[in-house]
Each structure stands twice: as structure tokens, then as C-alpha cells.
Design a protein around this motif. Structure first.
Motif, PDB file in Angstrom:
ATOM      1  N   PRO A 703      12.901  21.367  33.539  1.00 20.36           N
ATOM      2  CA  PRO A 703      12.527  21.517  32.116  1.00 20.36           C
ATOM      3  C   PRO A 703      12.797  22.901  31.544  1.00 20.36           C
ATOM      4  O   PRO A 703      12.775  23.058  30.329  1.00 20.36           O
ATOM      5  CB  PRO A 703      11.024  21.209  32.117  1.00 20.36           C
ATOM      6  N   HIS A 704      13.047  23.910  32.381  1.00 18.91           N
ATOM      7  CA  HIS A 704      13.228  25.277  31.884  1.00 18.91           C
ATOM      8  C   HIS A 704      14.697  25.696  31.806  1.00 18.91           C
ATOM      9  O   HIS A 704      14.980  26.863  31.520  1.00 18.91           O
ATOM     10  CB  HIS A 704      12.467  26.263  32.773  1.00 18.91           C
ATOM     11  N   ASP A 705      15.590  24.773  32.042  1.00 19.45           N
ATOM     12  CA  ASP A 705      17.015  25.101  31.963  1.00 19.45           C
ATOM     13  C   ASP A 705      17.417  25.156  30.493  1.00 19.45           C
ATOM     14  O   ASP A 705      17.410  24.132  29.795  1.00 19.45           O
ATOM     15  CB  ASP A 705      17.834  24.039  32.702  1.00 19.45           C
ATOM     16  N   PRO A 706      17.782  26.340  29.969  1.00 16.74           N
ATOM     17  CA  PRO A 706      18.034  26.458  28.530  1.00 16.74           C
ATOM     18  C   PRO A 706      19.226  25.642  28.058  1.00 16.74           C
ATOM     19  O   PRO A 706      19.196  25.087  26.955  1.00 16.74           O
ATOM     20  CB  PRO A 706      18.269  27.962  28.330  1.00 16.74           C
ATOM     21  N   LEU A 707      20.290  25.570  28.847  1.00 22.05           N
ATOM     22  CA  LEU A 707      21.456  24.809  28.410  1.00 22.05           C
ATOM     23  C   LEU A 707      21.194  23.310  28.451  1.00 22.05           C
ATOM     24  O   LEU A 707      21.703  22.560  27.603  1.00 22.05           O
ATOM     25  CB  LEU A 707      22.669  25.161  29.280  1.00 22.05           C
ATOM     26  N   VAL A 708      20.402  22.843  29.407  1.00 21.12           N
ATOM     27  CA  VAL A 708      20.025  21.426  29.440  1.00 21.12           C
ATOM     28  C   VAL A 708      19.203  21.091  28.201  1.00 21.12           C
ATOM     29  O   VAL A 708      19.435  20.071  27.524  1.00 21.12           O
ATOM     30  CB  VAL A 708      19.245  21.110  30.730  1.00 21.12           C
ATOM     31  N   LYS A 709      18.227  21.941  27.875  1.00 17.85           N
ATOM     32  CA  LYS A 709      17.409  21.713  26.675  1.00 17.85           C
ATOM     33  C   LYS A 709      18.268  21.739  25.421  1.00 17.85           C
ATOM     34  O   LYS A 709      18.067  20.934  24.498  1.00 17.85           O
ATOM     35  CB  LYS A 709      16.311  22.777  26.584  1.00 17.85           C
ATOM     36  N   LEU A 710      19.232  22.683  25.355  1.00 17.82           N
ATOM     37  CA  LEU A 710      20.085  22.809  24.177  1.00 17.82           C
ATOM     38  C   LEU A 710      20.877  21.531  23.934  1.00 17.82           C
ATOM     39  O   LEU A 710      20.865  20.971  22.823  1.00 17.82           O
ATOM     40  CB  LEU A 710      21.041  23.994  24.369  1.00 17.82           C
ATOM     41  N   HIS A 711      21.560  21.044  24.947  1.00 17.67           N
ATOM     42  CA  HIS A 711      22.419  19.873  24.748  1.00 17.67           C
ATOM     43  C   HIS A 711      21.604  18.594  24.575  1.00 17.67           C
ATOM     44  O   HIS A 711      22.015  17.697  23.821  1.00 17.67           O
ATOM     45  CB  HIS A 711      23.393  19.740  25.915  1.00 17.67           C
ATOM     46  N   LEU A 712      20.452  18.511  25.222  1.00 16.02           N
ATOM     47  CA  LEU A 712      19.607  17.332  25.036  1.00 16.02           C
ATOM     48  C   LEU A 712      19.091  17.285  23.605  1.00 16.02           C
ATOM     49  O   LEU A 712      19.074  16.219  22.961  1.00 16.02           O
ATOM     50  CB  LEU A 712      18.442  17.364  26.033  1.00 16.02           C
ATOM     51  N   ALA A 713      18.682  18.439  23.082  1.00 14.73           N
ATOM     52  CA  ALA A 713      18.205  18.482  21.692  1.00 14.73           C
ATOM     53  C   ALA A 713      19.324  18.078  20.739  1.00 14.73           C
ATOM     54  O   ALA A 713      19.092  17.339  19.763  1.00 14.73           O
ATOM     55  CB  ALA A 713      17.705  19.884  21.361  1.00 14.73           C
ATOM     56  N   ARG A 714      20.545  18.528  20.980  1.00  5.49           N
ATOM     57  CA  ARG A 714      21.665  18.179  20.104  1.00  5.49           C
ATOM     58  C   ARG A 714      21.966  16.688  20.174  1.00  5.49           C
ATOM     59  O   ARG A 714      22.254  16.044  19.157  1.00  5.49           O
ATOM     60  CB  ARG A 714      22.909  18.969  20.507  1.00  5.49           C
ATOM     61  N   LEU A 715      21.912  16.132  21.385  1.00  8.21           N
ATOM     62  CA  LEU A 715      22.171  14.706  21.539  1.00  8.21           C
ATOM     63  C   LEU A 715      21.096  13.873  20.848  1.00  8.21           C
ATOM     64  O   LEU A 715      21.387  12.826  20.252  1.00  8.21           O
ATOM     65  CB  LEU A 715      22.261  14.352  23.031  1.00  8.21           C
ATOM     66  N   ARG A 716      19.857  14.328  20.945  1.00  4.85           N
ATOM     67  CA  ARG A 716      18.770  13.606  20.272  1.00  4.85           C
ATOM     68  C   ARG A 716      18.930  13.646  18.758  1.00  4.85           C
ATOM     69  O   ARG A 716      18.475  12.744  18.041  1.00  4.85           O
ATOM     70  CB  ARG A 716      17.426  14.207  20.672  1.00  4.85           C
TER      71      ARG A 716
END
Length: 729
Positions: A703-716
Motif C-alpha cells: 500500500p505504500h508504493d507511490p507509483l502503484v498508488k499513482l497508476h491505480l488512482a489514474r486507472l480508477r
């Protein structure tokens, strides 16, 4: 009362004159001391120059000298087996050479032991197994006896070997009483003290010596570098002179006796063998003037034994029998830089004598070389101490060129061996010593300026300007460069919370290490702005690997910044993380400004892009952004694809990645590189739904991976690819 100005000037002039005279005297004493000591490097230099003469002006090969080498070569060993051959085969070789009309047959081989293949030796082996066979073998002719019969009455010269070991049992260090040579000397004193001396000899078998008309030693006395430049005509065993194989071949060819050695106060001057008067050095060595490799000098032994050879190649020739097979260990180094057989050196010496072609080192050589050294050294020293540097350098080069060219001419035209290298080297030493004070003062001044200037400008820039002062002009040129931008997060707020002096001390330590890392990778410090550092590569000196250097520099800076931040945080100092951006491209590099003040820097879009990549880290949550343009020019580097970024103010997307090494430096938990890249591959390949599912899984586990959060937010939010448009710097 102070002395008047004129008096002070006169005193200063006298002091400078005495100082110059003292320097010149010291330089000359140093040069003459080296000359007298003659250390190994000076000898090596002298030999190197003489070898160059041999290579550039070899002696022409003339078959009319009528010297031939019968070579026990690899082909002969393949036909007749390994050496030593049975003595009956050696006897057959002698018979065939004599039948072909050889004037002399000189054996460059040792026949010091009885033939182990002789019937008598074989009989001893069969004695216990089959006495009948043993008895029949004992009735067969002895091989050594057959060889002695082949030698008797024929012009054969046997070979012996001298050494510096204790006498072995059964050997003698005295020359056999029935040795076929005799001696006489003329001139000043005895010859023996000048000869190379040995204390042990290995002789051929007595039955061979009894019948052979010649007996000579096979030894050479190579220089320290193992190169054979001379062939000794006479050596010394104990207190008795003994001829070399070369000398004995000449004596037997003429049926001459005795040898006559001419001695002067400086050593041996010449050796007379019959009608031949051979000039030598003071130790009775003859200088060799080598030809280029000449296959026609050799014939193979197996051709002689099988009657496959034109007899005219042997008729009326002095024939040397030796070996060039590598396994038989009779290989030598020639001045021409090639490996040759030892027998070839004897052959070349015989050719020179028969042709009357001699290299000589005249008796006046040492005196003339010393005179050249003294006069040349004084001239160079005086000019170096009184004239401008360029004048003294030009004069010295001209003098050395004339000296070396003169020696080259005398070698090539008059066959004189003169040592120009030693005087030239020592004259150059005088030049270096006498001009050293001037150069030392100048260098100290330049070093001071360089060290002072290096505190304001990158060392590689200073070195480049010192080497290329013409570049201290306004203007620029197009060049491909790479750039590293770093910025320290939160330093302004840190200044507000702690003592400014302490904060600045930490900042200086931080900047010092960051700059030293840049210099380690030979980067040029473009500028320092507060806590930000800008480094460029491939300027002013072009670096073909500038992208690799920039990446390595950025990773080292990131690793240091991470350690330094952890170190300070452990002491309670809230030190921020360092953001890094790396990009490359064509820019204008040069000096910009006005005539009174200018600045060396790079101008162009790539440098602005590198700055944007540094600042975009704060929007992405990363610490380092490197463009694909940089990574494509580097060795494979594991990196997390960030996506295609359209930076603020730009219209074209730029592929950007975060090196995995930078991720590891943070110590934070991140998604495994393979899993993250798999999700990005789906996103980049136009499969947003599958990419979203995989990013959902990664976000749940990391949950703390910034790039994972970034792309997941964009996909959502409905984004369907990796194109990221940034509306802030």
C-alpha cells in the motif's frame, strides 16, 4: 647606510651569475657521474638505439659468402625422431656433407655422452633377459666408434660448452692436452685477463677429440636483456684461452695455427685467424651486423640425409650443423626483435668475416663520446640558464637530433658502432636540471592559480582551460551532454527550526560530498544554487560514455544522500530527502556573458528537462527520475517504468523510469520489480482493465508504493494508458 641602487644591481647580477654557474656545475657533475657508473637503464637505452640501427639498416644477405646451416628442424625430427639421434645418423650426415663438397663441418651440438642407442648399451639391457641377443649385439659396431671414423680425416669442428658451476665428477676444467689449436699474442700485456672467463667445461667424448681437427665452444655472452649482439671469438677457461665455434670453423677452413691476439692498453683489439684479421671489442667479441631473416641460409637435415638436396648448396661452403627446433632450447633473441637459433648467430658471424664486412667500435669512441657529452652539456646548460625556454628547448632538440643522426649515418655508411644514446640522454639530463629551476617556479605559480581557481570552477574545466587557453573566449558549440539535477527537500523550513550556523555546517558537508561524487565521475559542476547541485557530462571534454557517467553519478549521489539523511535523523535533525533528475540531449556549451565577466554553462531544452524531472519527483512520490534517452545509452539497469510524462510547458511525452537501485536506497517497502513491470506492460499495451486488476492486487500487498498508488488512482479515474500530463513544475 644602505647600498646605492647601482651597487645592489651589481651584487644581484654577481649572485645570479654564481647561482647559474653552480647549477651548471652541479648538472654536469650529475651527468658525468651517471656516465661513469653506467647504470642498467643507460645500458638498455644504448642497446635499444643500436638495435634500431640494426633494424633500419640490416646487412644485405650475399650467398657468395658460402656459409650454410644444416638445420635439425622440426621437419627433421618428424622424419627421424627426437634428438639426440643415434651417432650412426650423425656420422651419415657428416659423410653426405663431405661427399657434397663441404669445406668445413662445424657441429653446433654437444656430443658429450656415449650413444645410448649403441649396440653395447642395448646389449646391457638384454643381458638378463636374453643373453644370446646380448652376445650378438656386442659383436655389432659401436655407434660412437663409427662416428669417430666419420670425423677422422675430415674437416670437422666439434662443439663444447662452458659454464660457471663446480666441476662435476668425471669432468675437467682444463683444456684437453690434444686440443688442436694454439695461441700467440702481440701488443701490450696478456690477452687472458680481458676474456670472458668460465670455470667449468663440458667436452665431447675423448675419442671424438682425438680425431677432430677443430674444437670450439658454443657459448654466447648475451647482454642483460638476453639479446645476442656479439659473438665471442675467444673465451677463457681458468687461465687458458679457448676459441669459439666460429673461430675454429675459420681456422680449420684455412688449416691455420696459431691464433694471434692483438692486445692494447684498453683491451683486445683484434683476433687474427690465418688470413682473416677480425676487429673485436676489448673482450675479443665480434659485433654482429644482422641480415633480415633469410630462408636461403638454411637447409633441412632430413633433405641431406635423404639425398633430396642440390649438392651445389653445400659445395665449397662452411657448413654449420645446428637446430632451430623449439624443444631443443637453442633459441636466442636478435637485435631485430625476433627469435633465432643459436647456430644462426655463428653463421652470420662467419658470413661477415668471409665478406670482410665488420662492425667496429673504434678505440677513439669512448673519448669522443665523453667530449661530446661535456661540450654538448655545457652548451645546453648555458643556453637553458640564459635563454627563453623555447630557445633552449629548440637548441637541445637540434643538438640531440644532430648527435643521433650522426651516429646513425656512421653506422649505415662506415659501419661504426658509436654510442650516441648515452651522451644524448645525459645532455638531456643537463637540460632538464638547468632549466628545472625556471620551470619549477613557473609550475609553482601555475599550481597555485590552478588550485585557487579549482575552488570556484570544476577541476576538469580548469585543466581543460590550462591546456586550451584559446577557449577563454565568448561563444559556444553544439554538443551532446548529460545532466544531473539534485535538490534537497525542506531545507528552507529546516533553517527556520534550527540554528542557522549548524544547518549551514550540515549543508556544507552535504554539498562537499555531492560535488566530490560528481568529480569522481569526471563531471563538470555547472552550478550550485542554495542546496541544489547541477552537474553536466561531456563538456568541456567530450565523453562518449556521458550517459553512463551521469547515471552512475546520480545513483552514487542518491546512495550518499540517503545515508546522510538517516545519519542526521538519528541525531534528531529533520534532514529531507534528495530528489534527482537525469536527462541528456544536444545543447549549446560555452562561455556566455560579456567582455568583463562570463560564465561557462550549457543552454538548451535538455537541461531544462532535467530540471523538470528533478522537480516532478515530488508529484510522483519518487526520489529519482531518469529519462529513457539516458537509460538507452547505459549498460542494462533495472528500472521501474514511470510512464510517458508530458512536462509542464511541453507538448511531447518523455519516457521516464525510476532506477531500482534508487528504490532500494529508500528502504521503503515497494512492489517487486517484476510484478510492477508486468502491470505497467498491460497498461502500456492497451489493456487498462487487466492492468487495473493487477495494480489493485499490488496496492493491497504494497500500500505504500507511490507509483502503484499513482497508476491505480489514474486507472480508477478512467485513464487507459501510461501518458501522464503534468500541470505543475
Amino acid at each position: 647606510m644602505a647600498a646605492p641602487p647601482l651597487t645592489r644591481k651589481i651584487r644581484r647580477w654577481h649572485a645570479e651569475r654564481w647561482l647559474r654557474s653552480g647549477l651548471l656545475l652541479a648538472a654536469m657533475l650529475a651527468a658525468l657521474s651517471v656516465w661513469l657508473i653506467d647504470p642498467a637503464p643507460l645500458k638498455a637505452l644504448r642497446n635499444t638505439f643500436i638495435d634500431q640501427y640494426q633494424r633500419s639498416m640490416p646487412r644485405p644477405y650475399l650467398a657468395q659468402a658460402k656459409v650454410r646451416v644444416v638445420d635439425i628442424d622440426t621437419a627433421s625430427l618428424d622424419v627421424f625422431g627426437q634428438w639426440p639421434w643415434p651417432r650412426v645418423r650423425v656420422a651419415a650426415l657428416i659423410e653426405k656433407l663431405r661427399s657434397a663438397g663441404a669445406r668445413v663441418i662445424a657441429l653446433d651440438v654437444l656430443l658429450a655422452e656415449s650413444d645410448r642407442t649403441s649396440p653395447a648399451a642395448a646389449a646391457n639391457l638384454w643381458q638378463d633377459t636374453d643373453p644370446g641377443i646380448s652376445a650378438r649385439l656386442r659383436h655389432l659396431p659401436d655407434h660412437d666408434t663409427l662416428l669417430a671414423s666419420a670425423i677422422e680425416g675430415r674437416p670437422v669442428v666439434l662443439g663444447a660448452s662452458l659454464s660457471h658451476v663446480e666441476a662435476e665428477e668425471g669432468r675437467t676444467i682444463v683444456i684437453p692436452s690434444n686440443a688442436p689449436f694454439r695461441w700467440a699474442s702481440i701488443g701490450d700485456g696478456k690477452a687472458t685477463p680481458w676474456l670472458h672467463d668460465f670455470d667449468h667445461a663440458t667436452w665431447p667424448l675423448r675419442q671424438f677429440i682425438d680425431v677432430a681437427p677443430g674444437l670450439g665452444v658454443l657459448n654466447f655472452v648475451p647482454d642483460a636483456d638476453s639479446v645476442v649482439r656479439r659473438v665471442p671469438l675467444v673465451l677463457r677457461l681458468g687461465d687458458q684461452p679457448i676459441p669459439s665455434l666460429t673461430a675454429e670453423a675459420l681456422r680449420v677452413e684455412q688449416q691455420a695455427n696459431p691464433y694471434v691476439i692483438k692486445v692494447n692498453k684498453g683491451g683486445i683489439e683484434e683476433v687474427r685467424i690465418g688470413r682473416h684479421v677480425i676487429p673485436t671489442n676489448d673482450q675479443a667479441e665480434m659485433w654482429l651486423h644482422y641480415t633480415r631473416p633469410e630462408p636461403g641460409r638454411f637447409v633441412s637435415a632430413h633433405q641431406v640425409l635423404r639425398d633430396q638436396l642440390d649438392p651445389n648448396l653445400i659445395k665449397d661452403h662452411i657448413v654449420l650443423v645446428g637446430t632451430s627446433a623449439p624443444g631443443l632450447m637453442d633459441l636466442r633473441m636478435s637485435p631485430q626483435g625476433r627469435i633465432m637459433s643459436g647456430v644462426e648467430a655463428h653463421a652470420q658471424a662467419l658470413e661477415q668475416v668471409l665478406l670482410g664486412h665488420f662492425l667496429t667500435r673504434p678505440t677513439w669512441a669512448v673519448g669522443s663520446e665523453a667530449t661530446v657529452l661535456v661540450l654538448g652539456g655545457l652548451a645546453v646548460g648555458v643556453i637553458a640558464l640564459s635563454a627563453p625556454a623555447w630557445v633552449s628547448a629548440l637548441f637541445t632538440l637540434a643538438l640531440l637530433g644532430a648527435l643521433l643522426g650522426g651516429a646513425w649515418y656512421l653506422f649505415g655508411v662506415h659501419h661504426l658502432v658509436l654510442d650516441a644514446a648515452s651522451p644524448a640522454a645525459l645532455i638531456f639530463l643537463v637540460y632538464v636540471l638547468t632549466s628545472g629551476m625556471h620551470h619549477l617556479v613557473s609550475e609553482r605559480q601555475q599550481r597555485w592559480v590552478r588550485e585557487a581557481f579549482s575552488r570556484y570552477v570544476s577541476p576538469n574545466r580548469v585543466a581543460h582551460l590550462v591546456a586550451n587557453p584559446e577557449e577563454l573566449e565568448l561563444g559556444g558549440r553544439r554538443q551532446m551532454c548529460s545532466f544531473v539535477f539534485t535538490d534537497l527537500q525542506g531545507f528552507t523550513s529546516l533553517l527556520e527550526r534550527m540554528d542557522p550556523g549548524e544547518a549551514v555546517a550540515h549543508l556544507n558537508e552535504y554539498l562537499e560530498k555531492m560535488v566530490s561524487i560528481a568529480f569522481k565521475h569526471e563531471g563538470t559542476l555547472d552550478r550550485i544554487v542554495g542546496d541544489a547541485v547541477v552537474v553536466m557530462f561531456s563538456a568541456p571534454v567530450e565523453q562518449t560514455d556521458h550517459r553512463q557517467r551521469a547515471l552512475d553519478c546520480a545513483l552514487d549521489m542518491d546512495a550518499f544522500a540517503s545515508r546522510y539523511a538517516l545519519q542526521l535523523r538519528a541525531t534528531g535533525v529533520a534532514w529531507g530527502m534528495t530528489r534527482v533528475g537525469v536527462h541528456c540531449g544536444e545543447v549549446i556549451v560555452g562561455n556566455f556573458g560579456g567582455k568583463a565577466l562570463f560564465d561557462y554553462r550549457a543552454l538548451g531544452d535538455p537541461i531544462n528537462t532535467a530540471a523538470r524531472l528533478e522537480s516532478v519527483n515530488k508529484h510522483l512520490g519518487t526520489r529519482m527520475c531518469v529519462s529513457r534517452d539516458v537509460l538507452d545509452g547505459c549498460k542494462p539497469c533495472p528500472a521501474r517504468s514511470v510512464g510517458r510524462l508530458v512536462l509542464k510547458g511541453k507538448s511531447r511525452p518523455l519516457a521516464v523510469a525510476e532506477p531500482e537501485a534508487s528504490v532500494e536506497h529508500t528502504g521503503a517497502e515497494r512492489a517487486p520489480l517484476a510484478d510492477y513491470q508486468a502491470a505497467m506492460a498491460l497498461l502500456e499495451g492497451g489493456a487498462p482493465a487487466a492492468a487495473r486488476d493487477l495494480f489493485e492486487e499490488l496496492a493491497a500487498r504494497h500500500p505504500h508504493d507511490p507509483l502503484v498508488k499513482l497508476h491505480l488512482a489514474r486507472l480508477r479515474e478512467g485513464c487507459a494508458d501510461d501518458l501522464i500530463v503534468l500541470d505543475a513544475k
